[in-house]
Design a protein around this motif. Structure first.
Motif, short mmCIF file in Angstrom:
data_model
loop_
_atom_site.label_atom_id
_atom_site.label_comp_id
_atom_site.label_asym_id
_atom_site.label_seq_id
_atom_site.Cartn_x
_atom_site.Cartn_y
_atom_site.Cartn_z
N UNK A 1 0.66 -1.41 0.33
CA UNK A 1 -0.01 0.06 0.10
C UNK A 1 1.53 1.62 -0.12
N UNK A 2 1.90 1.63 0.64
CA UNK A 2 2.84 2.52 1.02
C UNK A 2 3.22 2.50 -0.72
N UNK A 3 4.21 1.77 -1.14
CA UNK A 3 4.83 1.54 -2.93
C UNK A 3 3.53 1.86 -3.46
N UNK B 1 10.46 -3.18 -6.68
CA UNK B 1 10.49 -3.41 -8.28
C UNK B 1 9.60 -4.99 -7.85
N UNK B 2 10.08 -5.81 -6.79
CA UNK B 2 9.67 -6.97 -6.37
C UNK B 2 7.94 -6.71 -5.86
N UNK B 3 8.13 -5.65 -4.71
CA UNK B 3 6.62 -5.18 -4.21
C UNK B 3 5.79 -4.74 -5.45
N UNK B 4 6.41 -4.20 -6.84
CA UNK B 4 5.46 -3.26 -8.13
C UNK B 4 4.93 -3.82 -8.18
N UNK B 5 5.66 -5.40 -8.94
CA UNK B 5 5.03 -6.63 -9.66
C UNK B 5 3.68 -7.60 -8.41
N UNK B 6 4.07 -7.24 -7.29
CA UNK B 6 2.91 -8.03 -6.55
C UNK B 6 1.78 -7.17 -6.66
N UNK B 7 1.76 -6.31 -6.50
CA UNK B 7 0.82 -5.32 -6.91
C UNK B 7 0.36 -5.69 -8.34
N UNK B 8 1.18 -5.37 -8.95
CA UNK B 8 0.76 -5.18 -10.44
C UNK B 8 -0.20 -6.21 -10.53
N UNK B 9 -0.13 -7.61 -9.75
CA UNK B 9 -0.41 -8.54 -10.12
C UNK B 9 -1.77 -9.23 -9.08
N UNK B 10 -1.79 -8.10 -8.08
CA UNK B 10 -3.08 -8.34 -7.65
C UNK B 10 -4.32 -7.45 -8.15
N UNK B 11 -3.51 -5.94 -8.90
CA UNK B 11 -4.43 -5.84 -9.62
C UNK B 11 -5.40 -5.57 -11.12
#
Length: 85
Positions: A30-32, A57-67
């Motif tokens: 959420x912060x990222x 970048x890893x957290x962004x990939x996770x966010x992208x996948x979830x969204x």
């Protein structure tokens, strides 16, 4: 069902989504995502959160996948569509 109730239901149906998307982000994701929507680069986000760029970048990939997004613009659009920020 009465005719008037059926008519009211028919008018109301478009208001209700056929599917509800639940997105569970971690606090860090959420912060990222918040930093991302403010226009910050992964390098700036990493500095701000005191983590490595690879972690961001890893957290962004996770966010992208979830969204269900494949890039920054889609992720930001989905964020606002889902009311996450």
């Amino acid at each position: 069902m009465t005719e008037s109730a059926a008519a009211r239901l028919a008018r109301a149906r478009p208001l209700f989504p056929e599917r509800i998307d639940l997105v569970a982000l971690t606090n860090r994701e959420h912060k990222v995502l918040t930093e991302l929507t403010q226009g910050h680069s992964p390098q700036e986000i990493a500095r701000s959160l005191v983590v490595s760029v690879a972690t961001v970048r890893s957290q962004l990939q996770s966010v992208y996948r979830k969204l269900g997004a494949s890039n920054r613009d889609e992720a930001i659009m989905r964020t606002y569509e889902l009311g996450l920020l």
